[in-house]
Motif scaffolding. Structure first.
Motif, mmCIF file in Angstrom:
data_model
loop_
_atom_site.group_PDB
_atom_site.id
_atom_site.type_symbol
_atom_site.label_atom_id
_atom_site.label_comp_id
_atom_site.label_asym_id
_atom_site.label_seq_id
_atom_site.Cartn_x
_atom_site.Cartn_y
_atom_site.Cartn_z
ATOM 1 N N ASN A 279 -5.037 8.510 0.675
ATOM 2 C CA ASN A 279 -5.072 8.192 -0.750
ATOM 3 C C ASN A 279 -5.431 6.709 -0.919
ATOM 4 O O ASN A 279 -4.688 5.827 -0.486
ATOM 5 C CB ASN A 279 -3.711 8.479 -1.401
ATOM 6 C CG ASN A 279 -3.745 8.340 -2.912
ATOM 7 O OD1 ASN A 279 -3.898 7.246 -3.440
ATOM 8 N ND2 ASN A 279 -3.580 9.446 -3.608
ATOM 9 N N LYS A 280 -6.565 6.448 -1.525
ATOM 10 C CA LYS A 280 -7.037 5.074 -1.694
ATOM 11 C C LYS A 280 -6.104 4.252 -2.582
ATOM 12 O O LYS A 280 -5.900 3.063 -2.352
ATOM 13 C CB LYS A 280 -8.450 5.085 -2.305
ATOM 14 C CG LYS A 280 -9.519 5.690 -1.403
ATOM 15 C CD LYS A 280 -9.766 4.825 -0.181
ATOM 16 C CE LYS A 280 -10.927 5.377 0.652
ATOM 17 N NZ LYS A 280 -11.146 4.592 1.881
ATOM 18 N N PHE A 281 -5.517 4.889 -3.616
ATOM 19 C CA PHE A 281 -4.633 4.149 -4.524
ATOM 20 C C PHE A 281 -3.384 3.682 -3.786
ATOM 21 O O PHE A 281 -2.963 2.525 -3.924
ATOM 22 C CB PHE A 281 -4.244 5.017 -5.710
ATOM 23 C CG PHE A 281 -3.210 4.392 -6.598
ATOM 24 C CD1 PHE A 281 -3.552 3.364 -7.476
ATOM 25 C CD2 PHE A 281 -1.885 4.800 -6.548
ATOM 26 C CE1 PHE A 281 -2.597 2.764 -8.282
ATOM 27 C CE2 PHE A 281 -0.925 4.214 -7.356
ATOM 28 C CZ PHE A 281 -1.287 3.189 -8.227
ATOM 29 N N TYR A 282 -2.785 4.568 -3.001
ATOM 30 C CA TYR A 282 -1.607 4.183 -2.227
ATOM 31 C C TYR A 282 -1.954 3.054 -1.261
ATOM 32 O O TYR A 282 -1.172 2.110 -1.086
ATOM 33 C CB TYR A 282 -1.063 5.377 -1.442
ATOM 34 C CG TYR A 282 -0.490 6.480 -2.302
ATOM 35 C CD1 TYR A 282 -0.092 6.247 -3.618
ATOM 36 C CD2 TYR A 282 -0.342 7.769 -1.807
ATOM 37 C CE1 TYR A 282 0.429 7.250 -4.401
ATOM 38 C CE2 TYR A 282 0.187 8.790 -2.585
ATOM 39 C CZ TYR A 282 0.564 8.530 -3.880
ATOM 40 O OH TYR A 282 1.082 9.538 -4.645
ATOM 41 N N TYR A 283 -3.107 3.162 -0.635
ATOM 42 C CA TYR A 283 -3.530 2.137 0.325
ATOM 43 C C TYR A 283 -3.709 0.790 -0.363
ATOM 44 O O TYR A 283 -3.237 -0.247 0.136
ATOM 45 C CB TYR A 283 -4.835 2.582 0.986
ATOM 46 C CG TYR A 283 -5.440 1.549 1.901
ATOM 47 C CD1 TYR A 283 -4.823 1.188 3.095
ATOM 48 C CD2 TYR A 283 -6.649 0.935 1.567
ATOM 49 C CE1 TYR A 283 -5.382 0.238 3.939
ATOM 50 C CE2 TYR A 283 -7.213 -0.018 2.408
ATOM 51 C CZ TYR A 283 -6.573 -0.363 3.585
ATOM 52 O OH TYR A 283 -7.123 -1.304 4.407
ATOM 53 N N LYS A 284 -4.349 0.776 -1.528
ATOM 54 C CA LYS A 284 -4.559 -0.480 -2.249
ATOM 55 C C LYS A 284 -3.227 -1.058 -2.730
ATOM 56 O O LYS A 284 -3.048 -2.281 -2.759
ATOM 57 C CB LYS A 284 -5.500 -0.252 -3.426
ATOM 58 C CG LYS A 284 -6.937 0.042 -3.006
ATOM 59 C CD LYS A 284 -7.834 0.267 -4.216
ATOM 60 C CE LYS A 284 -9.273 0.534 -3.771
ATOM 61 N NZ LYS A 284 -10.169 0.795 -4.922
ATOM 62 N N THR A 285 -2.287 -0.188 -3.092
ATOM 63 C CA THR A 285 -0.960 -0.669 -3.505
ATOM 64 C C THR A 285 -0.256 -1.346 -2.342
ATOM 65 O O THR A 285 0.383 -2.398 -2.511
ATOM 66 C CB THR A 285 -0.115 0.497 -4.028
ATOM 67 O OG1 THR A 285 -0.806 1.151 -5.101
ATOM 68 C CG2 THR A 285 1.233 0.001 -4.526
ATOM 69 N N LEU A 286 -0.360 -0.774 -1.146
ATOM 70 C CA LEU A 286 0.249 -1.392 0.031
ATOM 71 C C LEU A 286 -0.411 -2.730 0.348
ATOM 72 O O LEU A 286 0.273 -3.685 0.756
ATOM 73 C CB LEU A 286 0.141 -0.447 1.224
ATOM 74 C CG LEU A 286 1.025 0.808 1.141
ATOM 75 C CD1 LEU A 286 0.681 1.788 2.261
ATOM 76 C CD2 LEU A 286 2.500 0.440 1.209
ATOM 77 N N LEU A 287 -1.727 -2.814 0.163
ATOM 78 C CA LEU A 287 -2.399 -4.103 0.347
ATOM 79 C C LEU A 287 -1.898 -5.131 -0.664
ATOM 80 O O LEU A 287 -1.747 -6.318 -0.349
ATOM 81 C CB LEU A 287 -3.915 -3.934 0.209
ATOM 82 C CG LEU A 287 -4.625 -3.122 1.290
ATOM 83 C CD1 LEU A 287 -6.125 -3.085 1.026
ATOM 84 C CD2 LEU A 287 -4.350 -3.698 2.673
#
Length: 610
Positions: A279-287
């Motif tokens: 999930n790109k959104f989850y990944y960007k949130t972690l970043l």
């Protein structure tokens, strides 16, 4: 018993063992807390405290504040006060000296600065403790401040203690006899050595495993646990014993190391879970959370109060988000997340307890035989994670073995069918590039490698079958072969190669291997020669008298009169044109413009039969 049953059984035993360990410590801790009435101070002993908001009072100023009624009476030796960058004075007065024991202890292992003022004939004798005084410390050298009291020579004056810290705390005063102090030393050494030894063992076991099998999950986890060990060593004052004269060097970096530990948790979860693909959104949130951790370092230099609150907030928010993502991934079929959900849940419990302790809502260290509940929970978390990673690596190894076996089988198949492959016009460089890409995927993405092997096997099988095919085939078979080929090329070129299909007719017959070579030419001579790549469009339409097949690319294009016709490109086109005309009476034409692209058009007359 098969591997899955063995794994399930080992997980059950591990879980029961961890739960038993946690419950046992909890029972011992609960039984060791005296009842509230026993913890109350005798009427003839009084302990009071006063907050020095400026932090500049002397012991004589504190005595004057007592005379002015500024101190607050505390009913038990436990103190539920202390906030970031706070300074407090504690006043201890006993009407009968026998109420005082030989030693006085302040249970707060990572306290910054403690000064004990013992009354003398001329004033006060000052003793120092805390990590800020590591060079001049003159107490009993335990993980927390312990001062000796000579009750026989004490003057009839109150004892004062000055406590200063940049971090949130609550405090507990304890009075020891010599026997009780010896018992406290043994318990402290045994318990902390065991728990910290277990943490370090988990970290180095995973680090050694990383050097053996080269799995980056093991490296990320071992770094995470090492940082945890360092930070917990600060929380429990271990450096007051390990490096007593220089403990201030690392103790003053508590918040900074805590932020680094949180950052390592995020990186570890990203590496383990593959959330970037999930999930790109989850990944960007972690970043974003990684950036938030890095932002905490400038705050540490500007304001310790704000940094302490900022760090505590991140330690709750980030594990909560990770727990949510882990739960979502588990629901969508990522079974490896089940143990991590337990681990993240325990992590949240740990930091919730830590914040409640720092704010004085939960009082720790009420008993001499203090049990570090936070450390027990974190040890349990690390062991749960270690089991989860072990199982994950084992699954990955099994998948890798299956993929490598499939890869070897495909390689053997190539050797046995070399002659047939030459007849299908498959280019050697395509075979080498595809096999190399699959080999790399075997180590990095076993699922993608398996899909690539399936496409490669299907492509080879189709071309081998077509090599001996003398009759026309249905267009669906030809398109299937084209799709397998393009899937392999997209594996190599990723975002540089896009494919679109516009299929408006089917069910008719074509010579085998007339569309696939045109698509291959579009990839090799059109799309991949453009730095940014491009799009290939395959369309089939139903005309009045013919079926029209077009292969269009927006690549670099070429001049029909140039040398590009030399070698494979021209040969492939001539071959397709000849077979279309001979086998079904079809037509063929090509149009290309430099920097615009190329269009290959094939026409198949209606009514063509086998």
């Amino acid at each position: 018993m098969n591997n899955s049953k063995k794994t399930e059984k080992s997980l059950i035993f591990t879980g029961v063992g961890l739960l038993t360990l946690l419950v046992s410590f909890g029972i011992i801790y609960t039984l060791n807390i005296p009842p509230k009435e026993e913890r109350a101070l005798p009427d003839q002993m009084m302990i009071s405290y006063y907050e020095d908001t400026v932090g500049r009072l002397t012991v004589y100023d504190a005595s004057a504040k007592w005379d002015q009624g500024g101190f607050v009476r505390n009913e038990t030796p436990s103190f539920s006060f202390g906030r970031s960058h706070s300074t407090f004075w504690i006043r201890i007065e006993a009407k009968k000296r026998r109420l005082l024991k030989n030693y006085i202890a302040l249970f707060c292992p990572n306290i910054q600065d403690v000064q004990l003022y013992i009354p003398t004939e001329d004033g006060y004798d000052v003793h120092y403790s805390g990590w800020a005084n590591s060079l001049t410390r003159d107490d009993e050298r335990m993980t927390y401040p312990v001062f000796q009291l000579n009750t026989d020579t004490l003057r009839e004056k109150p004892i004062y203690m000055r406590i200063q810290s940049d971090y949130s705390h609550n405090y507990t005063l304890e009075f020891y006899t010599q026997k009780e102090l010896n018992q406290a030393r043994i318990v402290e050494f045994s318990l902390n050595s065991f728990l910290f030894g277990m943490l370090v063992a988990v970290a180095f076991t995973n680090l050694i495993a990383f050097f053996k099998i080269k799995d980056k999950n093991l490296l990320a986890f071992s770094i995470c646990i090492l940082l945890l060990s360092i930070h917990q060593g600060i929380s429990y004052g271990m450096y007051n014993i390990i490096i007593p004269s220089h403990s201030y060097i690392i103790m003053r970096l508590s918040i900074e190391i805590g932020l680094l530990f949180i950052l390592s948790i995020i990186v570890f979860f990203i590496i383990f879970s593959g959330v970037k693909v999930y999930n790109k959104f989850y990944y960007k949130t972690l970043l974003f959370f990684i950036a938030a951790c890095l932002m905490g370092y400038p705050i540490c230099f500007m304001d310790k109060v704000a940094a302490n609150f900022y760090g505590h907030s991140l330690t709750i928010i980030i594990p909560l988000f990770i727990l949510y993502v882990s739960f979502r991934m588990h629901r969508s079929g990522h079974k490896e997340q089940r143990l991590f959900m337990i681990g993240w849940g325990l992590t949240i419990l740990l930091y919730a307890i830590s914040m409640l302790v720092c704010e004085g809502i939960i009082q720790m260290g009420i008993s001499t035989f203090h049990l570090p509940t936070e450390l027990i929970i974190m040890l349990t978390v690390s062991m749960v994670f270690a089991v989860a990673i072990t199982e994950y690596v084992r699954w990955m190894q099994l998948d890798g073995q299956q993929v490598r076996q499939q890869y070897q089988e495909a390689s053997e198949r190539i050797k046995w069918t070399e002659t047939a492959l030459l007849q299908t016009q498959i280019k050697p460089h395509f075979l080498y590039n595809t096999l190399t890409a699959i080999e790399q995927l075997c180590e990095t993405d076993s699922e993608k490698a398996q899909r690539a092997i399936v496409d490669f096997a299907a492509f080879l099988r189709s071309n081998i079958d077509f090599s001996t095919e003398t009759q026309l085939i249905r267009i669906e078979r030809e398109l299937s072969n084209v799709k397998h080929y393009l899937s392999l090329e997209q594996m190599r070129f990723e975002e540089r190669l896009k494919v679109e299909y516009d299929i408006q007719a089917d069910g008719f017959l074509v010579p085998p291997l007339v569309v696939q070579p045109m698509v291959e030419n579009a990839v090799r001579h059109g799309i991949t020669k453009r730095a940014e790549g491009g799009t290939i469009t395959i369309s089939i339409r139903d005309g009045q008298t013919d079926y029209i097949i077009q292969v269009t690319d927006d690549g670099v294009g070429f001049d029909l009169n140039s040398d590009i016709w030399i070698e494979g490109y021209h040969i492939g086109i001539d071959n397709a044109r000849e077979r279309l005309h001979r086998q079904c009476g079809g037509g063929f034409c090509i149009d290309s413009k430099i920097d615009v692209g190329t269009v290959v058009t094939m026409s198949i007359p209606k009514g063509v039969n086998l």
